[in-house]
Design a protein around this motif. Structure first.
Motif, mmCIF file in Angstrom:
data_model
loop_
_atom_site.group_PDB
_atom_site.id
_atom_site.type_symbol
_atom_site.label_atom_id
_atom_site.label_comp_id
_atom_site.label_asym_id
_atom_site.label_seq_id
_atom_site.Cartn_x
_atom_site.Cartn_y
_atom_site.Cartn_z
ATOM 1 N N LEU A 80 -5.458 -6.886 -14.472
ATOM 2 C CA LEU A 80 -5.824 -6.754 -15.882
ATOM 3 C C LEU A 80 -7.276 -7.203 -16.111
ATOM 4 O O LEU A 80 -8.017 -6.565 -16.857
ATOM 5 C CB LEU A 80 -4.880 -7.582 -16.763
ATOM 6 C CG LEU A 80 -3.499 -6.972 -16.998
ATOM 7 C CD1 LEU A 80 -2.595 -7.953 -17.731
ATOM 8 C CD2 LEU A 80 -3.616 -5.678 -17.788
ATOM 9 N N GLU A 81 -7.657 -8.297 -15.488
ATOM 10 C CA GLU A 81 -9.038 -8.780 -15.636
ATOM 11 C C GLU A 81 -10.032 -7.767 -15.061
ATOM 12 O O GLU A 81 -11.087 -7.520 -15.640
ATOM 13 C CB GLU A 81 -9.175 -10.140 -14.953
ATOM 14 C CG GLU A 81 -10.456 -10.855 -15.260
ATOM 15 C CD GLU A 81 -10.635 -11.178 -16.738
ATOM 16 O OE1 GLU A 81 -11.795 -11.122 -17.204
ATOM 17 O OE2 GLU A 81 -9.641 -11.464 -17.438
ATOM 18 N N HIS A 82 -9.673 -7.198 -13.922
ATOM 19 C CA HIS A 82 -10.546 -6.182 -13.313
ATOM 20 C C HIS A 82 -10.723 -4.987 -14.247
ATOM 21 O O HIS A 82 -11.847 -4.507 -14.455
ATOM 22 C CB HIS A 82 -9.945 -5.742 -11.973
ATOM 23 C CG HIS A 82 -10.706 -4.667 -11.295
ATOM 24 N ND1 HIS A 82 -11.945 -4.865 -10.736
ATOM 25 C CD2 HIS A 82 -10.417 -3.342 -11.098
ATOM 26 C CE1 HIS A 82 -12.386 -3.730 -10.216
ATOM 27 N NE2 HIS A 82 -11.474 -2.790 -10.428
ATOM 28 N N GLN A 83 -9.617 -4.536 -14.840
ATOM 29 C CA GLN A 83 -9.693 -3.404 -15.764
ATOM 30 C C GLN A 83 -10.470 -3.779 -17.027
ATOM 31 O O GLN A 83 -11.238 -2.974 -17.560
ATOM 32 C CB GLN A 83 -8.288 -2.903 -16.129
ATOM 33 C CG GLN A 83 -7.519 -2.307 -14.968
ATOM 34 C CD GLN A 83 -8.241 -1.115 -14.363
ATOM 35 O OE1 GLN A 83 -8.924 -0.360 -15.039
ATOM 36 N NE2 GLN A 83 -8.097 -0.968 -13.049
ATOM 37 N N ALA A 84 -10.320 -5.017 -17.488
ATOM 38 C CA ALA A 84 -11.056 -5.466 -18.681
ATOM 39 C C ALA A 84 -12.558 -5.486 -18.390
ATOM 40 O O ALA A 84 -13.373 -5.093 -19.243
ATOM 41 C CB ALA A 84 -10.571 -6.843 -19.112
#
Length: 193
Positions: A80-84
């Motif tokens: 999720l952090e990578h996508q954010a």
């Protein structure tokens, strides 16, 4: 034209024999070599691995272990952090990329204008130098022609003087031999005045 020339030109010997053999594969990297082999064997291309984007549950033997579920949750947080971060990068690019590129292009255009002005100035200076050289050479040519004409006139005048001197010396010699010639003959008419 090249094909026509090749049809007419028939070499009698191998004119490239002094050159080493051509190494076509010298630029290939290992990745390229592997890809060429894959194409030659007609194997399908490997698909992009999406494994890193998957959020698998814990293995079936560890479904009741809290640490296995914690590891899966950590993985999902990282994804999720990578996508954010990717979304944030895209938003920043949408907001700031166009103005940055416009400034960059404007800077390049300004540099091109300055370089063009400098080139025009240098060309003008070169043209002026060429005109000055031409003017000096033309003036020098005119001076040489004038001096040459003076030289020719002086040489002609010296030649006339020398002829008059020779005639005067001849007259003096004759007078010395026969002094009575002074009363009967006059000085030659073509003498220099």
């Amino acid at each position: 034209m090249v094909e026509e020339e090749c049809r007419r030109y028939r070499p009698t010997k191998n004119y490239l024999e002094h050159l080493p053999p051509l190494n076509i594969s010298s630029f290939e990297t290992q990745i390229m070599h592997n890809e060429f082999e894959r194409l030659q064997n007609r194997l399908p291309m490997e698909t992009i691995s999406m494994k890193r984007y998957e959020l698998p549950p814990p293995p079936s033997g560890k479904l009741n272990e809290l640490s296995a579920w914690a590891e899966c949750v950590d993985n999902s947080h990282a994804q999720l952090e990578h996508q954010a971060v990717r979304i944030l990068n895209l938003q920043l690019m949408m907001e700031y990329c166009c103005p940055a590129w416009q400034r960059y292009i404007q800077t390049l255009q300004d540099m091109e204008k300055k370089a063009s002005k400098k080139l025009a100035t240098l060309r003008q200076a070169l043209q002026e130098v060429n005109w000055q050289r031409k003017s000096l050479q033309t003036k020098g040519g005119d001076q040489l022609k004038s001096l040459e004409a003076k030289w020719v006139a002086l040489v002609s005048h010296n030649y006339e003087i020398e002829q008059a001197c020779v005639m005067a010396e001849e007259y003096i010699q004759r007078v010395k031999q026969d002094p009575e010639l002074i009363n009967t003959q006059t000085v030659p008419s073509n003498s220099v005045q």
